[in-house]
Design an enzyme around this catalytic site. Structure first.
Site: not given
Ligand code: NAD
Length: 495
Positions: A148, A172, A175, A225, A280, A381
């Protein structure tokens, strides 16, 4: 409310009637919904990807490059439109969203050089009258699964190069902020990309599993992740696919006593709290060597108190909300755990109030001092605006701390000592390293990728690594009939 549908074969369409809510994180309310694709949607994406790839692979690299060049112009013209969609669904500030599209655009610029990048190698007379050459050919249908936090940039690390190399690509997207991917795909069609070469297939884990197990897909590129990256790597490899799976991070910034503290503080502010820490390559740990910790903490604290936390619609906003209520709660749990495990909370961002946006998922900058390596907030994290400061006695203790951490995405050193920085860049067990640079994200013509639990697979993203990942190597050895001596040879030929 316009629902977000799949973009397949140049059309918005879907078979599934199952939808997932998409929220505006600044307001904490639903703004649209995205289709959760089913088997029919998946099959349609596969069929069109297979069919379109054959003729696209036969299109000359120069013609493919021209389509990419048109695409670059169209994205430039639509920068603000793309940034607006990103800010609305992700929550990051408008300028930050624009910057992230530009970093993706740079990969398109790199991919425009594909005729040069695909040049192979040639050796004349590898044997008497025998020539040999190597070429790189497309894989076929490639797929990408993206997170995301960068709805334009991370997909653009993948599909422009895959497509430039002659593959078709199924994307993909996350969402949580799916609309940007559709805009990007539609713009590629406008640029002249044949229908079906880039398809966007929306959904959640069910769709990912269809991609991972399909016999018609040859490679999987993943960013997200670490637990999911591991699952992707294992499952896709079991199904005979080439995989690059980038995971999470815990990026350290090591500060030597001879560093320019004002530069450190400016670097830390942007790297820790930009995009609400949901990068990240965000710096989440400052490792302070010697006695400089107090100075850094005081100055970072002063700046953090006045940092403007507001929705992206406010032009003065410096930090927006985090992505969801669930994620905000997770960060709140980490902060409580930090306090329980003995870290000293210097600045507590839990009770921030953003006037008129009380239901938004906002958090203020949070700073912990005296963090130690066995604390949960150090080991895991957090992916939010939470900065930990670890105090160490000397450089050796600092570099060991970083090398012992399970993540290995990015790490930086701030110093005015060339010898120390050279030792650091040589000996640090990390994929992307900064020297007096807080977020060492490589440009498109270099490659992006961490080490250890931050990347599973053999290839980093974009740059020449991307070209290698999205092509397979073929080596041809050739001689012509007149040069062939008669008679069979039973021993290994040597020169
Ligand atoms: P995520 O792992 O939850 O989701 C990433 C993608 O995987 C999404 O498309 C999602 O639909 C899908 N997915 C989620 N759960 C799945 C499951 N169980 N099985 C199969 N697919 C699944 O990540 P996120 O929350 O969207 O993004 C944040 C994470 O991404 C952070 O850990 C961050 O460090 C990481 N990230 C890493 C890099 C990098 O370059 N290393 C870059 C950006 C983000």
């Amino acid at each position: 409310m316009n629902k977000v549908l799949n973009y397949i074969n140049g059309n918005f369409q879907n078979h599934s009637n199952n939808f997932i809510d998409v929220e505006d994180p600044s307001k904490g309310e639903k703004i649209t919904e995205v289709v959760n694709s089913n088997k029919e949607d998946f099959q349609l994406a596969i069929d069109t990807s297979l069919e379109s790839q054959i003729s696209w692979a036969n299109t000359t690299p120069l013609k493919r490059s021209r389509v990419l060049s048109n695409y670059k112009n169209i994205i430039e013209q639509n920068l603000e439109k793309l940034a607006k969609v990103i800010s609305l669904e992700h929550g990051k500030t408008f300028e930050d969203a624009k910057g992230s599209v530009i970093r993706g655009l740079e990969v398109v610029e790199f991919a425009c050089g594909i005729p040069h990048l695909l040049k192979g190698e040639f050796s004349q007379n590898v044997g008497s009258g025998i020539d040999s050459w190597s070429i790189r050919q497309p894989l076929g249908v490639c797929a990408g699964i993206t997170p995301f936090n960068f709805p334009a940039m991370v997909p653009m690390w993948m599909y422009p190069i895959a497509i430039a190399c002659g593959n078709s690509f199924i994307l993909k997207p996350s969402e949580k902020d799916p609309s940007c991917a559709n805009l990007l795909a539609q713009m590629f069609s406008e640029a002249g990309l044949p229908d079906g070469v880039l398809n966007v297939l929306h959904g959640n884990k069910n769709v990912v599993d269809m991609l991972l197990t399909s016999t018609n897909i040859n490679s999987i590129s993943f960013v997200g992740s670490t637990p999911v990256a591991k699952y992707i790597y294992k499952t896709a490899a079991e199904h005979s696919k080439r995989v690059q799976a980038l995971g999470g991070a815990k990026n350290h910034l090591l500060v030597m006593p001879d560093a320019n503290i004002d530069q450190v503080v400016d670097g830390v502010m942007g790297a820790a709290f930009g995009s609400a820490g949901e990068r990240c390559m965000a710096v989440s740990v400052v490792v302070a060597v010697g006695n400089i910790a107090d100075d850094i903490i005081n100055k970072v604290n002063d700046k953090s108190i006045s940092l403007k936390v507001a929705p992206w619609t406010d032009p003065e906003s410096e930090m927006g909300p985090v992505i969801s209520k669930e994620h905000k709660n997770k960060i709140l749990e980490y902060i409580s755990k930090g306090i329980d495990e003995g870290a000293k909370i210097v600045l507590d961002g839990r009770n921030i109030h953003v006037q008129g946006y009380e239901n938004g998922y906002f958090l203020g900058p949070t700073i912990f001092d005296n963090v130690t390596k066995d604390m949960t907030i150090y080991k895991e994290e957090i992916f939010g605006p939470v900065l930990s400061v670890v105090r160490v006695k000397n450089y050796e203790e600092g570099i060991k701390l970083i090398n012992d951490h399970k993540y290995g995405n990015g790490s930086s050193i701030y110093t005015s000592d060339g010898e120390i920085s050279r030792h650091f860049s040589t000996n640090i067990n990390i994929g992307m390293v900064g020297i007096n640079v807080p977020i060492p994200v490589p440009m498109a013509f270099h490659s992006f990728g961490g080490w250890k639990h931050s990347l599973f697979g053999d290839h980093a993203m974009h740059g020449i690594e991307g070209v290698r990942f999205f092509t397979k190597l073929k080596t041809v050895t050739s001689r012509w009939p007149k040069s062939i001596k008669s008679g069979a040879e039973y021993q290994m030929p040597t020169n």
